[in-house]
Design a protein around this motif. Structure first.
Motif, PDB file in Angstrom:
ATOM      1  N   ASP A 192      33.960  21.964  69.461  1.00 18.34           N
ATOM      2  CA  ASP A 192      34.073  20.583  69.007  1.00 18.34           C
ATOM      3  C   ASP A 192      33.458  19.738  70.117  1.00 18.34           C
ATOM      4  O   ASP A 192      34.109  19.393  71.092  1.00 18.34           O
ATOM      5  N   GLY A 193      32.189  19.418  69.933  1.00 16.60           N
ATOM      6  CA  GLY A 193      31.445  18.687  70.960  1.00 16.60           C
ATOM      7  C   GLY A 193      31.295  17.221  70.612  1.00 16.60           C
ATOM      8  O   GLY A 193      30.204  16.652  70.771  1.00 16.60           O
ATOM      9  N   ALA A 194      32.393  16.614  70.149  1.00 12.51           N
ATOM     10  CA  ALA A 194      32.331  15.199  69.762  1.00 12.51           C
ATOM     11  C   ALA A 194      31.711  14.348  70.867  1.00 12.51           C
ATOM     12  O   ALA A 194      30.925  13.446  70.598  1.00 12.51           O
ATOM     13  N   ARG A 195      32.082  14.647  72.125  1.00 16.61           N
ATOM     14  CA  ARG A 195      31.523  13.891  73.269  1.00 16.61           C
ATOM     15  C   ARG A 195      30.773  14.832  74.222  1.00 16.61           C
ATOM     16  O   ARG A 195      30.832  14.683  75.437  1.00 16.61           O
ATOM     17  N   ILE A 196      30.036  15.773  73.648  1.00 13.84           N
ATOM     18  CA  ILE A 196      29.326  16.761  74.473  1.00 13.84           C
ATOM     19  C   ILE A 196      28.248  16.110  75.330  1.00 13.84           C
ATOM     20  O   ILE A 196      27.953  16.574  76.447  1.00 13.84           O
ATOM     21  N   PHE A 197      27.653  15.006  74.868  1.00 14.04           N
ATOM     22  CA  PHE A 197      26.649  14.325  75.690  1.00 14.04           C
ATOM     23  C   PHE A 197      27.291  13.728  76.946  1.00 14.04           C
ATOM     24  O   PHE A 197      26.675  13.706  78.011  1.00 14.04           O
ATOM     25  N   ASN A 198      28.527  13.243  76.828  1.00  8.05           N
ATOM     26  CA  ASN A 198      29.239  12.766  78.012  1.00  8.05           C
ATOM     27  C   ASN A 198      29.432  13.889  79.009  1.00  8.05           C
ATOM     28  O   ASN A 198      29.264  13.702  80.222  1.00  8.05           O
ATOM     29  N   ALA A 199      29.810  15.069  78.514  1.00  7.90           N
ATOM     30  CA  ALA A 199      29.991  16.221  79.403  1.00  7.90           C
ATOM     31  C   ALA A 199      28.681  16.593  80.080  1.00  7.90           C
ATOM     32  O   ALA A 199      28.643  16.880  81.282  1.00  7.90           O
ATOM     33  N   SER A 200      27.594  16.580  79.316  1.00  9.71           N
ATOM     34  CA  SER A 200      26.287  16.934  79.859  1.00  9.71           C
ATOM     35  C   SER A 200      25.883  15.999  80.994  1.00  9.71           C
ATOM     36  O   SER A 200      25.441  16.443  82.067  1.00  9.71           O
ATOM     37  N   VAL A 201      26.060  14.692  80.767  1.00  5.38           N
ATOM     38  CA  VAL A 201      25.684  13.715  81.791  1.00  5.38           C
ATOM     39  C   VAL A 201      26.590  13.824  83.012  1.00  5.38           C
ATOM     40  O   VAL A 201      26.123  13.798  84.160  1.00  5.38           O
ATOM     41  N   GLY A 256      21.068   7.930  77.792  1.00  5.92           N
ATOM     42  CA  GLY A 256      20.787   7.528  79.166  1.00  5.92           C
ATOM     43  C   GLY A 256      21.731   6.474  79.712  1.00  5.92           C
ATOM     44  O   GLY A 256      21.764   6.230  80.922  1.00  5.92           O
ATOM     45  N   LYS A 257      22.512   5.843  78.828  1.00  5.28           N
ATOM     46  CA  LYS A 257      23.461   4.818  79.260  1.00  5.28           C
ATOM     47  C   LYS A 257      24.838   5.394  79.583  1.00  5.28           C
ATOM     48  O   LYS A 257      25.712   4.664  80.078  1.00  5.28           O
ATOM     49  N   LEU A 258      25.049   6.679  79.304  1.00  5.45           N
ATOM     50  CA  LEU A 258      26.384   7.259  79.478  1.00  5.45           C
ATOM     51  C   LEU A 258      26.822   7.274  80.937  1.00  5.45           C
ATOM     52  O   LEU A 258      28.010   7.107  81.233  1.00  5.45           O
ATOM     53  N   GLU A 259      25.892   7.456  81.850  1.00  5.04           N
ATOM     54  CA  GLU A 259      26.262   7.449  83.273  1.00  5.04           C
ATOM     55  C   GLU A 259      26.825   6.090  83.665  1.00  5.04           C
ATOM     56  O   GLU A 259      27.766   6.003  84.456  1.00  5.04           O
ATOM     57  N   SER A 260      26.273   5.023  83.103  1.00  2.65           N
ATOM     58  CA  SER A 260      26.809   3.697  83.366  1.00  2.65           C
ATOM     59  C   SER A 260      28.217   3.557  82.792  1.00  2.65           C
ATOM     60  O   SER A 260      29.100   2.957  83.422  1.00  2.65           O
ATOM     61  N   ASP A 261      28.445   4.133  81.604  1.00  2.00           N
ATOM     62  CA  ASP A 261      29.790   4.132  81.020  1.00  2.00           C
ATOM     63  C   ASP A 261      30.771   4.830  81.952  1.00  2.00           C
ATOM     64  O   ASP A 261      31.897   4.364  82.176  1.00  2.00           O
ATOM     65  N   HIS A 262      30.346   5.966  82.493  1.00  2.00           N
ATOM     66  CA  HIS A 262      31.210   6.735  83.391  1.00  2.00           C
ATOM     67  C   HIS A 262      31.486   5.957  84.680  1.00  2.00           C
ATOM     68  O   HIS A 262      32.616   5.955  85.194  1.00  2.00           O
ATOM     69  N   LYS A 263      30.450   5.298  85.190  1.00  2.00           N
ATOM     70  CA  LYS A 263      30.618   4.489  86.404  1.00  2.00           C
ATOM     71  C   LYS A 263      31.608   3.354  86.155  1.00  2.00           C
ATOM     72  O   LYS A 263      32.494   3.084  86.984  1.00  2.00           O
ATOM     73  N   ASN A 264      31.465   2.673  85.020  1.00  2.00           N
ATOM     74  CA  ASN A 264      32.388   1.590  84.684  1.00  2.00           C
ATOM     75  C   ASN A 264      33.815   2.115  84.533  1.00  2.00           C
ATOM     76  O   ASN A 264      34.781   1.441  84.921  1.00  2.00           O
ATOM     77  N   ALA A 265      33.952   3.306  83.952  1.00  2.00           N
ATOM     78  CA  ALA A 265      35.283   3.897  83.793  1.00  2.00           C
ATOM     79  C   ALA A 265      35.911   4.184  85.158  1.00  2.00           C
ATOM     80  O   ALA A 265      37.110   3.937  85.361  1.00  2.00           O
ATOM     81  N   ARG A 266      35.109   4.696  86.092  1.00  2.00           N
ATOM     82  CA  ARG A 266      35.652   4.977  87.429  1.00  2.00           C
ATOM     83  C   ARG A 266      36.038   3.687  88.147  1.00  2.00           C
ATOM     84  O   ARG A 266      37.075   3.628  88.834  1.00  2.00           O
ATOM     85  N   THR A 267      35.222   2.654  87.992  1.00  2.00           N
ATOM     86  CA  THR A 267      35.552   1.359  88.600  1.00  2.00           C
ATOM     87  C   THR A 267      36.857   0.816  88.033  1.00  2.00           C
ATOM     88  O   THR A 267      37.727   0.327  88.773  1.00  2.00           O
ATOM     89  N   HIS A 293      32.252   2.323  76.663  1.00  2.00           N
ATOM     90  CA  HIS A 293      31.063   2.621  75.867  1.00  2.00           C
ATOM     91  C   HIS A 293      29.943   1.683  76.286  1.00  2.00           C
ATOM     92  O   HIS A 293      30.133   0.801  77.133  1.00  2.00           O
ATOM     93  N   HIS A 294      28.771   1.849  75.688  1.00  2.00           N
ATOM     94  CA  HIS A 294      27.579   1.165  76.198  1.00  2.00           C
ATOM     95  C   HIS A 294      27.598  -0.341  75.955  1.00  2.00           C
ATOM     96  O   HIS A 294      26.771  -1.062  76.523  1.00  2.00           O
ATOM     97  N   GLN A 295      28.539  -0.827  75.162  1.00  2.00           N
ATOM     98  CA  GLN A 295      28.637  -2.268  74.938  1.00  2.00           C
ATOM     99  C   GLN A 295      29.735  -2.916  75.779  1.00  2.00           C
ATOM    100  O   GLN A 295      30.112  -4.059  75.528  1.00  2.00           O
ATOM    101  N   ILE A 296      30.204  -2.179  76.782  1.00  2.00           N
ATOM    102  CA  ILE A 296      31.130  -2.729  77.778  1.00  2.00           C
ATOM    103  C   ILE A 296      30.364  -2.873  79.090  1.00  2.00           C
ATOM    104  O   ILE A 296      29.821  -1.896  79.616  1.00  2.00           O
TER     105      ILE A 296
END
Length: 354
Positions: free
Chosen positions: A176-185, A257-268, A329-332
Motif C-alpha cells: 500500500d504505497g499511498a505515500r510512496i513518493f514521500n518515502a522515496s524523497v 519535487g515539492k515533497l522535500e519542502s513539505d517534509h522540511k515544513n513538517a520538521r519545522t 502538503h504543497h499548498q502549505i
C-alpha cells in the motif's frame, strides 16, 4: 478578501492547480471501459515504467485499489492475508477485504516505525498441511509510508527481506504505497527500488502529488488484467477518465519535487510544537509530512485545542481525546507553518490560563 485558511487535515485536501485545471480542460479522452482513453494510457504507462513494473491501472480511490489488489492475489474465498494491526487496510477500509472479498486478515503487531518483525510475519504463515482447519495464507501487505506510525518510511532493504519470506513460502507481496513518493524523497531512493520485491503496488494520486482524484495499481500484465475485471465488478469502471488522469500527470511532473519542502515544513512545525508546554511531539520521528501531537495533562483536550485553532482558520484532525494529527502538503507555505505555531502557542496559553 478571502480569509487565510491553513488546512492541515490531510494531504488529500489540496485544490487542483491552474495547470491541472488547464490540462483537464484540454485532455484528450475516449471511453476507458472500452479501452481507448489515450490520457489514461499515458498515465498508466508512465507509472508502470517509473515503478519498474509491466502495467498499471487507474482506479477511483485508494480503498478500491487496495481491495482490488488483495482480491486479485487472494482469489479463493477463505484465503488469508498477513498485515499490520495498525495499517490502513485493516483499520480504515471498512473491512472490505473480509466483507466483500471473503479474505481473512491475520494481523501482526506493527512496530513504532511501521515495520513488522520478520520472524512474526513468518510465524503467522499457515502450515499448508493444516488446510482442513486454517485459512490458506496467500499474501503479505506492507504500507509505505506508514500513516498511523506518523508517516515513517520502510526501507528497500526491509521490504526485500519481507519479499524473501513471501517467495520462500510461495506468497505474494502487496505494498500500500499511498505515500510512496514521500518515502522515496525522504530516503533518497527511487520508487522502483522501494517496490522491487513487490508483486503489486497501489499509489494514491490525491495525496502527496496533489491530484484531485484517484489511485493507480501497478504490477505484471497478468495481474493488471485481473485487476481490470475486478475494477469493473466493483463499479470502478469509468468512461472519459482522461480528464482525471491529465491532472494526475501534472501532479506527477510538478509536485513530486515539492515533497522535500513539505517534509522540511513538517520538521519545522514539529520542532516548534515540541517546545510548547502541554504538547508532546517526538520531532526526531518526523520523517515525511505527518505529525502526531500528544496532549499532556488533564487540563485540556485535543478537541478543545482543535476548536480553538479552527476559529482561527487552522484546520486539523483529532486522532483521539489526547492526540491531534497534522499533515503538510504543497499548498502549505513556510509562512503558514509559522502562523500555525503562533496559534498553537496561543491555544495552550489560553487553556492553561496564562
Amino acid at each position: 478578501m478571502v480569509a487565510r485558511i491553513v488546512d492541515l487535515r490531510s494531504d488529500t485536501v489540496t485544490k487542483p492547480t491552474e495547470t491541472m485545471r488547464t490540462a483537464m480542460a484540454f485532455a484528450e479522452v475516449d471511453d476507458d471501459v472500452l479501452g481507448f482513453d489515450p490520457t489514461a494510457f499515458r498515465l498508466e504507462a508512465e507509472m508502470a515504467k517509473k515503478f519498474g513494473k509491466e502495467a498499471a491501472l487507474f482506479v477511483p480511490s485508494g480503498t478500491m485499489s487496495n481491495l482490488i489488489c488483495v482480491l486479485a492475489h487472494c482469489d479463493v474465498r477463505g484465503s488469508e492475508v498477513i498485515l499490520g494491526d495498525n495499517c490502513h487496510i485493516y483499520i480504515y477500509e471498512n473491512g472490505g477485504i473480509a466483507t466483500i472479498g471473503g479474505v481473512h486478515p491475520r494481523v501482526v503487531k506493527n512496530n513504532n516505525d511501521g515495520t513488522m518483525d520478520i520472524d512474526l510475519i513468518e510465524a503467522a504463515i499457515r502450515d499448508p498441511k493444516g488446510e482442513l482447519f486454517y485459512p490458506s495464507t496467500k499474501l503479505i501487505c506492507l504500507e509505505n509510508t506508514h500513516a498511523n506510525s506518523g508517516g515513517r518510511c520502510l526501507s528497500a532493504e526491509y521490504t526485500d527481506r519481507v519479499g524473501e519470506v513471501a517467495k520462500k513460502h510461495g506468497l505474494k507481496l502487496h505494498i500500500d504505497g499511498a505515500r510512496i513518493f514521500n518515502a522515496s524523497v525522504a530516503l533518497g531512493v527511487p520508487v522502483d527500488r522501494l517496490v522491487q520485491a513487490a508483486d503489486s503496488v497501489s499509489v494514491c494520486l490525491s495525496k502527496g502529488i496533489g491530484a484531485p482524484v484517484g489511485s493507480v495499481i501497478i504490477g505484471s500484465e497478468n495481474f493488471i488484467a485481473k485487476a481490470r475485471v475486478l475494477r469493473k465488478a466493483l463499479g470502478g469502471g469509468m468512461r472519459q477518465i482522461g480528464i482525471l488522469c491529465a491532472a494526475a500527470l501534472v501532479g506527477l511532473h510538478e509536485n513530486v519535487g515539492k515533497l522535500e519542502s513539505d517534509h522540511k515544513n513538517a520538521r519545522t512545525l514539529a520542532d516548534g510544537l515540541s517546545e510548547i508546554r502541554g504538547l508532546k511531539v517526538d520531532a526526531s520521528s518526523v520523517e515525511t509530512n505527518m505529525i502526531f501531537i500528544g496532549i499532556e495533562g488533564s487540563w485540556t483536550t485535543a478537541e478543545k485545542i482543535r476548536k480553538y485553532l479552527e476559529e482561527r482558520n487552522i484546520l486539523l484532525m483529532k486522532d483521539s481525546s489526547s492526540r491531534l494529527r497534522v499533515v503538510l502538503h504543497h499548498q502549505i507555505s513556510a509562512s503558514d507553518v509559522q502562523y500555525a505555531l503562533s496559534c498553537f502557542q496561543q491555544a495552550l496559553q489560553c487553556e492553561n490560563g496564562n
